[in-house]
Design a protein around this motif. Structure first.
Motif, mmCIF file in Angstrom:
data_model
loop_
_atom_site.group_PDB
_atom_site.id
_atom_site.type_symbol
_atom_site.label_atom_id
_atom_site.label_comp_id
_atom_site.label_asym_id
_atom_site.label_seq_id
_atom_site.Cartn_x
_atom_site.Cartn_y
_atom_site.Cartn_z
ATOM 1 N N THR A 134 7.361 2.798 -12.582
ATOM 2 C CA THR A 134 8.081 2.300 -11.407
ATOM 3 C C THR A 134 8.098 0.767 -11.402
ATOM 4 O OG1 THR A 134 7.400 4.224 -10.110
ATOM 5 C CG2 THR A 134 8.193 2.283 -8.885
ATOM 6 N N ILE A 135 9.278 0.192 -11.199
ATOM 7 C CA ILE A 135 9.420 -1.266 -11.128
ATOM 8 C C ILE A 135 9.386 -1.694 -9.660
ATOM 9 C CG2 ILE A 135 10.919 -3.242 -11.588
ATOM 10 C CD1 ILE A 135 12.063 -1.665 -13.954
ATOM 11 N N ILE A 136 8.487 -2.607 -9.357
ATOM 12 C CA ILE A 136 8.380 -3.138 -8.001
ATOM 13 C C ILE A 136 8.828 -4.601 -8.021
ATOM 14 C CG2 ILE A 136 6.861 -3.567 -6.036
ATOM 15 C CD1 ILE A 136 7.095 -0.621 -6.700
ATOM 16 N N ALA A 137 9.829 -4.911 -7.214
ATOM 17 C CA ALA A 137 10.340 -6.284 -7.115
ATOM 18 C C ALA A 137 9.663 -7.003 -5.948
ATOM 19 C CB ALA A 137 11.849 -6.268 -6.913
ATOM 20 N N PRO A 138 9.574 -8.328 -6.012
ATOM 21 C CA PRO A 138 8.937 -9.079 -4.918
ATOM 22 C C PRO A 138 9.526 -8.766 -3.548
ATOM 23 C CG PRO A 138 9.310 -10.508 -6.794
ATOM 24 C CD PRO A 138 9.999 -9.207 -7.115
ATOM 25 N N LYS A 189 0.830 -1.211 0.000
ATOM 26 C CA LYS A 189 0.000 0.000 0.000
ATOM 27 C C LYS A 189 0.862 1.258 0.000
ATOM 28 C CE LYS A 189 -3.884 -2.191 2.425
ATOM 29 N NZ LYS A 189 -4.653 -2.237 3.700
ATOM 30 N N GLU A 190 1.943 1.236 0.786
ATOM 31 C CA GLU A 190 2.838 2.400 0.850
ATOM 32 C C GLU A 190 3.462 2.692 -0.517
ATOM 33 O OE1 GLU A 190 5.690 1.525 3.840
ATOM 34 O OE2 GLU A 190 4.237 1.586 5.500
ATOM 35 N N LEU A 191 3.711 1.630 -1.300
ATOM 36 C CA LEU A 191 4.307 1.797 -2.632
ATOM 37 C C LEU A 191 3.247 1.994 -3.716
ATOM 38 C CD1 LEU A 191 7.053 -0.977 -2.378
ATOM 39 C CD2 LEU A 191 7.395 1.495 -2.286
ATOM 40 N N LYS A 192 1.956 2.092 -3.245
ATOM 41 C CA LYS A 192 0.827 2.334 -4.160
ATOM 42 C C LYS A 192 0.700 1.235 -5.234
ATOM 43 C CE LYS A 192 0.644 7.354 -3.571
ATOM 44 N NZ LYS A 192 1.447 7.394 -2.351
ATOM 45 N N VAL A 193 0.875 -0.001 -4.795
ATOM 46 C CA VAL A 193 0.713 -1.145 -5.693
ATOM 47 C C VAL A 193 -0.747 -1.582 -5.692
ATOM 48 C CG1 VAL A 193 1.376 -3.526 -6.174
ATOM 49 C CG2 VAL A 193 3.061 -1.924 -5.235
ATOM 50 N N PRO A 194 -1.423 -1.582 -6.838
ATOM 51 C CA PRO A 194 -2.823 -2.022 -6.895
ATOM 52 C C PRO A 194 -2.960 -3.475 -6.420
ATOM 53 C CG PRO A 194 -2.217 -0.877 -8.912
ATOM 54 C CD PRO A 194 -0.949 -1.090 -8.146
ATOM 55 N N VAL A 225 8.115 -5.982 -1.221
ATOM 56 C CA VAL A 225 6.845 -6.099 -0.490
ATOM 57 C C VAL A 225 6.729 -7.420 0.272
ATOM 58 C CG1 VAL A 225 5.570 -4.527 -2.009
ATOM 59 C CG2 VAL A 225 5.725 -6.954 -2.592
ATOM 60 N N THR A 226 7.847 -8.103 0.488
ATOM 61 C CA THR A 226 7.835 -9.363 1.229
ATOM 62 C C THR A 226 8.968 -9.381 2.246
ATOM 63 O OG1 THR A 226 9.242 -10.464 -0.416
ATOM 64 C CG2 THR A 226 6.852 -10.683 -0.693
ATOM 65 N N GLU A 227 8.828 -10.253 3.226
ATOM 66 C CA GLU A 227 9.924 -10.498 4.154
ATOM 67 C C GLU A 227 10.988 -11.342 3.466
ATOM 68 O OE1 GLU A 227 8.172 -12.370 7.533
ATOM 69 O OE2 GLU A 227 7.445 -10.494 8.397
ATOM 70 N N GLU A 228 12.098 -11.570 4.134
ATOM 71 C CA GLU A 228 13.146 -12.401 3.566
ATOM 72 C C GLU A 228 12.618 -13.808 3.276
ATOM 73 O OE1 GLU A 228 16.695 -12.563 5.837
ATOM 74 O OE2 GLU A 228 16.919 -10.388 5.971
ATOM 75 N N ARG A 229 13.133 -14.416 2.200
ATOM 76 C CA ARG A 229 12.687 -15.760 1.818
ATOM 77 C C ARG A 229 12.961 -16.754 2.946
ATOM 78 N NH1 ARG A 229 11.007 -18.567 -2.455
ATOM 79 N NH2 ARG A 229 11.044 -16.718 -3.784
ATOM 80 N N LYS A 230 11.983 -17.594 3.191
ATOM 81 C CA LYS A 230 12.110 -18.587 4.250
ATOM 82 C C LYS A 230 13.037 -19.727 3.826
ATOM 83 C CE LYS A 230 7.375 -17.686 5.813
ATOM 84 N NZ LYS A 230 6.019 -18.257 5.955
ATOM 85 N N ILE A 268 6.676 -6.364 -11.167
ATOM 86 C CA ILE A 268 5.593 -5.681 -11.874
ATOM 87 C C ILE A 268 6.036 -4.248 -12.180
ATOM 88 C CG2 ILE A 268 3.807 -7.134 -10.876
ATOM 89 C CD1 ILE A 268 3.637 -3.781 -9.588
ATOM 90 N N ILE A 269 5.385 -3.659 -13.176
ATOM 91 C CA ILE A 269 5.680 -2.267 -13.558
ATOM 92 C C ILE A 269 4.399 -1.464 -13.391
ATOM 93 C CG2 ILE A 269 6.472 -0.728 -15.386
ATOM 94 C CD1 ILE A 269 7.951 -3.068 -16.626
ATOM 95 N N LEU A 270 4.455 -0.413 -12.596
ATOM 96 C CA LEU A 270 3.302 0.442 -12.381
ATOM 97 C C LEU A 270 3.099 1.365 -13.586
ATOM 98 C CD1 LEU A 270 3.845 1.409 -8.628
ATOM 99 C CD2 LEU A 270 2.544 -0.506 -9.573
ATOM 100 N N GLU A 271 1.961 2.043 -13.631
ATOM 101 C CA GLU A 271 1.633 2.904 -14.758
ATOM 102 C C GLU A 271 2.643 4.025 -14.950
ATOM 103 O OE1 GLU A 271 -2.326 4.336 -14.514
ATOM 104 O OE2 GLU A 271 -3.250 2.365 -14.824
ATOM 105 N N ASP A 272 3.254 4.475 -13.866
ATOM 106 C CA ASP A 272 4.239 5.565 -13.980
ATOM 107 C C ASP A 272 5.642 5.053 -14.311
ATOM 108 O OD1 ASP A 272 5.049 4.377 -11.644
ATOM 109 O OD2 ASP A 272 4.773 6.140 -10.368
#
Length: 304
Positions: free
Chosen positions: A190-194, A166-171, A197-202, A184-188
């Motif tokens: 901006t590239i968002i990597a997993p 939500k803070e990164l405005k990801v739909p 928006v996630t904790e460290e891989r388990k 994913i790539i937002l409309e503006d």
């Protein structure tokens, strides 16, 4: 969660109170069966499990106490109205033996697909028929016939952080892709990597299964850091060592030494000789070698 059930703990032949060694692992409503000796389908029913959930069968080697229950199991699965394919993986030279064994099944209402595995090197394959996140490592062992061990490695998705998204405005419609590891790539633009928006891989969950082999050094590396190491221990009497070397099997003490070297979390012993009527009598002394050792009995269960 991964549910583990050791269907039987016997080697060579079933006893009235001990089925032959076989492992049933269930995950997300599907199951993997490792080995299928005489009576395996009875053991599955006895322990309250479902044959219909089996999507993959892993065969360690083609000795009777590990494969003779296969035709009956396949027929029973057919009687459960199965139509989707069932996969069987085994050492490459075992495939023709298994195919010949299947001739007594007659016609099955589903396809059985065989996959031959290398017998001279370790390999890893994806078990997509169970889950895309499941990898299976295969380790050649040292027995009288081609034999392999298996490590089931369950990769785990990192925890998704909705507030961060939500803070990164990801739909919201992109959240699932990010949780599955996609960028994913937002409309503006901006590239968002997993990882944004996630904790460290388990750390993955790991189940290593080894039976019918000499205690070769490769096993320790193969089982390294396993959450559960299931390993044969034909006898608990050290005086049987020469005989076990000749027959290319392990003592319980050999398995404990490997578990200690490999740094596994827990060791389950199995595949006892019919002559070992009460294998649990060795448990106290075995724990002096590796503290978290369990001399299992049929039906031992664990949830990881």
């Amino acid at each position: 969660m991964v549910d583990v059930c050791l269907l039987g703990t016997g080697g060579m032949m079933p006893l009235k109170d001990r089925f032959l060694t076989s492992l049933y692992v269930s995950y997300n409503g599907k199951a993997i069966l490792v080995d299928c000796g005489e009576g395996t389908q009875v053991a599955i029913a006895k322990h309250g499990l479902k044959m219909s959930r089996i999507n993959l069968i892993l065969i360690t080697h083609c000795h009777a106490d590990h494969i003779s229950g296969l035709p009956g199991l396949l027929l029973s699965i057919g009687n459960s109205s199965r139509t989707e394919p069932l996969d069987i993986a085994a050492p490459e030279s075992s495939i023709s033996i298994l195919e010949n064994l299947m001739t007594i099944c007659g016609g099955l209402p589903y396809t059985v697909r065989f996959y031959g595995l290398p017998e001279d090197r370790q390999v890893i394959f994806s078990a997509d028929m169970i889950d895309p996140l499941l990898k299976i490592a295969v380790q050649p062992l040292s027995h009288r016939v081609p034999c392999v061990g298996y490590s089931l490695i369950f990769e785990r998705k990192p925890t998704f952080l909705p507030q961060k998204a939500k803070e990164l405005k990801v739909p919201v419609e992109y959240w699932k892709k990010l949780h599955c590891g996609e960028k994913i790539i937002l409309e503006d633009g901006t590239i968002i990597a997993p990882e944004d928006v996630t904790e460290e891989r388990k750390v993955p969950l790991k189940i290593t299964y080894v039976t019918d082999t000499l205690p070769i050094d490769d096993i320790g590396v193969f089982a390294s850091d396993a959450d559960i190491f299931i390993c044969e221990g034909m006898y608990g009497n050290p005086e049987k060592k020469a005989s076990m070397n000749e027959k290319r099997h392990m003592l319980m003490q050999d398995a404990c030494a490997i578990a200690k070297c490999a740094g596994v979390k827990r060791l389950w012993l199995t595949h006892y000789s019919p002559a070992e009527k009460e294998p649990s009598v060795y448990e106290e002394t075995l724990r002096e070698i590796f503290a978290d050792t369990l001399v299992t009995s049929d039906g031992a269960k664990l949830t990881l």
